[in-house]
Design an enzyme around this catalytic site. Structure first.
Site, PDB file in Angstrom:
ATOM      1  N   HIS A 173     -12.709   5.030  -0.986  1.00  0.00           N
ATOM      2  CA  HIS A 173     -13.061   3.897  -1.850  1.00  0.00           C
ATOM      3  C   HIS A 173     -14.580   3.720  -1.894  1.00  0.00           C
ATOM      4  O   HIS A 173     -15.163   3.547  -2.970  1.00  0.00           O
ATOM      5  CB  HIS A 173     -12.394   2.612  -1.352  1.00  0.00           C
ATOM      6  CG  HIS A 173     -11.012   2.414  -1.871  1.00  0.00           C
ATOM      7  ND1 HIS A 173      -9.900   2.968  -1.289  1.00  0.00           N
ATOM      8  CD2 HIS A 173     -10.548   1.734  -2.949  1.00  0.00           C
ATOM      9  CE1 HIS A 173      -8.827   2.631  -1.973  1.00  0.00           C
ATOM     10  NE2 HIS A 173      -9.188   1.875  -2.984  1.00  0.00           N
ATOM     11  N   TRP A 193       0.820  -1.218   0.000  1.00  0.00           N
ATOM     12  CA  TRP A 193       0.000   0.000   0.000  1.00  0.00           C
ATOM     13  C   TRP A 193       0.846   1.257   0.000  1.00  0.00           C
ATOM     14  O   TRP A 193       0.389   2.306  -0.449  1.00  0.00           O
ATOM     15  CB  TRP A 193      -0.955   0.008   1.199  1.00  0.00           C
ATOM     16  CG  TRP A 193      -2.063  -0.962   1.000  1.00  0.00           C
ATOM     17  CD1 TRP A 193      -2.219  -2.156   1.620  1.00  0.00           C
ATOM     18  CD2 TRP A 193      -3.166  -0.842   0.092  1.00  0.00           C
ATOM     19  NE1 TRP A 193      -3.341  -2.800   1.151  1.00  0.00           N
ATOM     20  CE2 TRP A 193      -3.941  -2.007   0.211  1.00  0.00           C
ATOM     21  CE3 TRP A 193      -3.573   0.130  -0.819  1.00  0.00           C
ATOM     22  CZ2 TRP A 193      -5.087  -2.239  -0.530  1.00  0.00           C
ATOM     23  CZ3 TRP A 193      -4.725  -0.091  -1.563  1.00  0.00           C
ATOM     24  CH2 TRP A 193      -5.460  -1.260  -1.412  1.00  0.00           C
ATOM     25  N   HIS A 223       0.029   7.969  -1.585  1.00  0.00           N
ATOM     26  CA  HIS A 223       0.830   7.650  -0.409  1.00  0.00           C
ATOM     27  C   HIS A 223       1.561   8.885   0.111  1.00  0.00           C
ATOM     28  O   HIS A 223       1.584   9.163   1.313  1.00  0.00           O
ATOM     29  CB  HIS A 223       1.833   6.561  -0.757  1.00  0.00           C
ATOM     30  CG  HIS A 223       2.789   6.249   0.341  1.00  0.00           C
ATOM     31  ND1 HIS A 223       2.403   5.669   1.521  1.00  0.00           N
ATOM     32  CD2 HIS A 223       4.125   6.478   0.459  1.00  0.00           C
ATOM     33  CE1 HIS A 223       3.448   5.536   2.306  1.00  0.00           C
ATOM     34  NE2 HIS A 223       4.501   6.018   1.686  1.00  0.00           N
ATOM     35  N   TYR A 233      -0.663  11.555   7.921  1.00  0.00           N
ATOM     36  CA  TYR A 233       0.032  10.676   8.865  1.00  0.00           C
ATOM     37  C   TYR A 233       1.015  11.466   9.735  1.00  0.00           C
ATOM     38  O   TYR A 233       0.965  11.395  10.962  1.00  0.00           O
ATOM     39  CB  TYR A 233       0.744   9.594   8.050  1.00  0.00           C
ATOM     40  CG  TYR A 233       1.472   8.552   8.839  1.00  0.00           C
ATOM     41  CD1 TYR A 233       0.794   7.574   9.535  1.00  0.00           C
ATOM     42  CD2 TYR A 233       2.866   8.524   8.856  1.00  0.00           C
ATOM     43  CE1 TYR A 233       1.468   6.606  10.241  1.00  0.00           C
ATOM     44  CE2 TYR A 233       3.547   7.561   9.552  1.00  0.00           C
ATOM     45  CZ  TYR A 233       2.842   6.597  10.246  1.00  0.00           C
ATOM     46  OH  TYR A 233       3.528   5.628  10.943  1.00  0.00           O
ATOM     47  N   ASN A 262       3.581   1.594  -1.727  1.00  0.00           N
ATOM     48  CA  ASN A 262       4.413   1.698  -2.927  1.00  0.00           C
ATOM     49  C   ASN A 262       3.686   1.565  -4.250  1.00  0.00           C
ATOM     50  O   ASN A 262       4.295   1.795  -5.282  1.00  0.00           O
ATOM     51  CB  ASN A 262       5.527   0.648  -2.864  1.00  0.00           C
ATOM     52  CG  ASN A 262       6.552   0.990  -1.811  1.00  0.00           C
ATOM     53  OD1 ASN A 262       7.373   1.862  -2.009  1.00  0.00           O
ATOM     54  ND2 ASN A 262       6.459   0.342  -0.659  1.00  0.00           N
ATOM     55  N   TRP A 263       2.427   1.165  -4.248  1.00  0.00           N
ATOM     56  CA  TRP A 263       1.790   0.977  -5.556  1.00  0.00           C
ATOM     57  C   TRP A 263       1.221   2.295  -6.066  1.00  0.00           C
ATOM     58  O   TRP A 263       1.093   2.500  -7.268  1.00  0.00           O
ATOM     59  CB  TRP A 263       0.736  -0.124  -5.504  1.00  0.00           C
ATOM     60  CG  TRP A 263      -0.648   0.305  -5.138  1.00  0.00           C
ATOM     61  CD1 TRP A 263      -1.113   0.509  -3.881  1.00  0.00           C
ATOM     62  CD2 TRP A 263      -1.725   0.601  -6.016  1.00  0.00           C
ATOM     63  NE1 TRP A 263      -2.414   0.904  -3.930  1.00  0.00           N
ATOM     64  CE2 TRP A 263      -2.821   0.965  -5.230  1.00  0.00           C
ATOM     65  CE3 TRP A 263      -1.880   0.577  -7.406  1.00  0.00           C
ATOM     66  CZ2 TRP A 263      -4.058   1.314  -5.777  1.00  0.00           C
ATOM     67  CZ3 TRP A 263      -3.108   0.924  -7.952  1.00  0.00           C
ATOM     68  CH2 TRP A 263      -4.179   1.287  -7.138  1.00  0.00           C
ATOM     69  N   ASN A 264       0.866   3.207  -5.170  1.00  0.00           N
ATOM     70  CA  ASN A 264       0.267   4.480  -5.593  1.00  0.00           C
ATOM     71  C   ASN A 264       0.981   5.588  -4.834  1.00  0.00           C
ATOM     72  O   ASN A 264       0.528   6.018  -3.768  1.00  0.00           O
ATOM     73  CB  ASN A 264      -1.232   4.437  -5.249  1.00  0.00           C
ATOM     74  CG  ASN A 264      -1.966   5.647  -5.749  1.00  0.00           C
ATOM     75  OD1 ASN A 264      -1.371   6.680  -6.044  1.00  0.00           O
ATOM     76  ND2 ASN A 264      -3.276   5.533  -5.843  1.00  0.00           N
TER      77      ASN A 264
END
Lengths: 466, 466
Positions: free
Chosen positions: B396, B355, B363, B371, B357-359
């Site tokens: 989502h 989670w 992030h 965060y 690193n894919w977007n």
């Protein structure tokens, strides 16, 4: 972490807080407790400026090449899609596995066991070869007579089971394949026995002529003609090799745990093979008959690819069952030392490498008793290689056509097609492409041949082709 | 080659031909022309004695571990089995791809384009944010008033399109997803814009108070409040990032070939995606409705696995299309330097790594604006991480429920399930097992959610569940 720390060199005297322009944009820094020499830790760089000039990983400019996760992806995808196929099969056909039905493959008539009888009769040929060698060793018969006797014996080994399989109608196809397979193995073994003993006689003669000192000092080893005993002969017949030699290398002891593991593998994989064939191969093949009769090309290809997966899986399991479990079991039982029954054919980048490494006993035999003798007689390499494939093609055809009582030459042509395929792959494909080509030829080639035979068998026995 | 050559050390004076017993059995040697020092080449070892004590490669005792061919095998098997699925699909359904039909997904009524209007209206919110910031920069309004205005503006960005999508019946689901997606992106961008400009004001104040010397000597860079222009604002809106900063890193020029390649990829993959959905997803989903209504468990699993393959393939293509082709295209066009839109998530061994690193745009935003501010306020790490997943789950759900006009919380629960999944994987699975677990959750998790929504949509619109 995006909040990286940067070490900045600052003048000794100067402000301890301020703004810096770097290639990463605005940088705010504060005096930090991490002051070392004249370096200050600048820990707020990425909070305010969070972009840097960089390429995407998949752009070739990035130079990134770590895709090890892809192998796991492949494995997961394969497991999941095969799990689905398995489930689809169970839903469609229910449980088809029936261990009792297997018996009917071997026995048509419970009072007539032609295949078993044929296997028992094989002892005659084994003893014939041994007695001929004994005569040759003591010189009662000449080399020529001996050769003629051996050729007669070897011819009988090929002809008698074939004739039996073709004439005795109570012999089933499976029984035929097994007994013919055993006879073929015996043919190769006794051929090797004849050659190896002849070489021993030649050495004995050379020694006797030149009076050279023998270095053989180890007493436990047998030397010619001390090897011509029933015990030695039957050890060779049961040993997992086709090449005879005096004094096989032996392992020091029978490892009981190893033996048990191999035995359990043998029993389990045997059940698995039978189950997969009943559950997955048979329905797929039956469903393939209609498209093949109607010559519906796209459906034929679809059926072929559908059959390729279980066929390949069964072949892989068969490979492991026979070449790893069974041969190692026999070898452990006989304390036979040489366990090289296969090499790393799965990495083969040429077709030749595959054929030279997947079945080492046969490869060793071909090399020792066929290929090298031909080279020594002056045949060129390519011709000798093609001849090996020709002999191999003959035996493939022999093992398929006779039990099925149907001569179609598909197996023969399949083996002979390996020669142009080998030339093509070695010329045009390298490395991983060559390896992929070998895999494709394995995965696709076999079901083509299987479907050809099944189609012809079906047409011959049950109906007329369109 | 079995006919290996062995170098044997012989006594200087001695016979040059004889027999040697080695661990490889009988060895015949002859004087060879390769005599070097006292070594003689023994080239007939393997002709007469062709066995050696050795283990099979697959026995653990052999120490063999080269299975690089297996990767090629996986690739070949995947290609072949998917080729079959493709062919089966074509035979079963014919060609279902219809580019004209796609238009109907966007337009119910050709005279009413609600999604397009909504996207045009978004300019109002962009300008509202810019003008609020301009007021704040010159001090006409207080920080608190500015914050209230921003919160009002951001709330409108989320509420107005949602209200439109729920009330305007001529808006299709696809149009709804696209316009809500754009508004969500805009929400994140303007949130970042507000924060980054506030930080700039804080720095300006700090500077003014402490009278520190600024290191900003490069003239081409813009400093606050020089960035509050329409040009800068719209550059940020179109730039492929969600995090605002002054002076984005820029690439030196537009590479025309790179731009063209990305454009062609975008167009081709777009077609491919639509084609795959029409040809493969839609029929599979339609066939899944019956088992799901009848709650036939084994068929449900079979359908799920059948759907997993096209769904995963489409997700992978979508990933490449959006994160590589489209974002790189935009970046190249705008000479935006930072192309890190994703990292090597395919190697991720924990769910968290995936989670993170894919977007990367999302992030980065979560880290910078959600965060880290939470951590700075003293929230503990696990709570902050869970809060990020909660916000992600909200968006989502927002992007799925509102366009479908159906509140089921499957997407929300799917995202929230990542928290226990992440804990489980990081505690019990390592290395390749962790990687495989991430892949399985991706491959299986998505079609579960898809089927849930489709099933509920189907039941709601076309029939009653059993």
């Amino acid at each position: 972490d995006l909040d990286q720390n940067y070490m900045l060199r600052l003048p000794k005297s100067g402000p301890l807080e301020g703004t810096l322009w770097s290639h990463r944009g605005l940088c705010i820094f504060k005096m930090s407790p991490y002051k070392m020499n004249n370096y200050f830790k600048c820990s707020h760089v990425c909070l305010y400026s969070c972009h840097a000039v960089q390429e995407s990983l998949l752009s070739s400019a990035s130079g990134f090449s770590n895709y090890r996760g892809i192998l796991n992806w492949c494995v997961v995808m394969l497991v999941l899609s095969n799990a689905r196929l398995f489930l689809e099969n169970i839903i469609k056909y229910g449980i088809l596995v029936d261990p009792i039905q297997v018996v009917s493959l071997f026995l048509k008539d419970p009072y007539s066991w032609p295949a078993a009888c044929l296997i028992i009769v094989s002892n005659v040929f084994i003893l014939a070869a041994l007695y001929t060698e004994r005569r040759l060793a003591v010189g009662t018969i000449s080399e020529t007579t001996g050769l003629i006797l051996h050729i007669f014996n070897l011819s009988c080994i090929l002809v008698i089971p074939a004739a039996t399989a073709l004439t005795v109608t109570s012999m089933t196809s499976v029984g035929g394949v097994i007994s013919l397979g055993i006879y073929t193995v015996l043919f190769l073994k006794l051929y090797s026995y004849k050659d190896a003993n002849r070489w021993c006689r030649e050495i004995r003669q050379a020694k006797a002529k030149r009076l050279t000192r023998s270095y053989s000092s180890v007493q436990t080893h047998v030397s010619y003609p001390g090897n011509l005993t029933h015990r030695d002969m039957y050890y060779f017949v049961f040993a997992p090799t086709l090449c005879y030699q005096l004094n096989f290398p032996r392992s020091s002891r029978i490892r009981k745990r190893f033996l048990m593991r191999r035995l359990l593998e043998m029993l389990f994989l045997m059940q698995l093979l039978v189950g997969l064939i009943q559950q997955w191969m048979v329905p797929t093949i039956q469903n393939s008959m209609k498209p093949f009769q109607e010559m519906d090309f796209s459906r034929m290809v679809e059926r072929l690819l559908k059959l390729a997966v279980p066929n390949h899986l069964i072949w892989l399991i068969f490979f492991y069952w026979f070449f790893h479990s069974s041969l190692n079991f026999m070898a452990e039982l006989l304390q036979f030392g040489d366990r090289e029954f296969y090499r790393d054919w799965w990495n083969s980048e040429t077709v030749t490498y595959f054929w030279a490494n997947w079945n080492i006993p046969v490869h060793k035999w071909c090399l020792r008793h066929f290929y090298k003798p031909m080279l020594r007689k002056g045949t060129n390499k390519f011709l000798a290689q093609s001849a090996v494939f020709l002999v191999s093609a003959f035996f493939h055809e022999y093992l398929v056509s006779i039990p099925l009582r149907m001569f179609r030459l598909w197996a023969f042509m399949g083996m002979m097609a390996q020669v142009p395929l080998a030339l093509f792959v070695s010329r045009f494909l390298n490395g991983n492409y060559g390896n992929a080509a070998v895999w494709i030829s394995l995965i696709i080639g076999q079901p083509v041949a299987v479907l050809m035979y099944v189609h012809d068998y079906y047409v011959l026995h049950y109906g007329s082709s369109a």
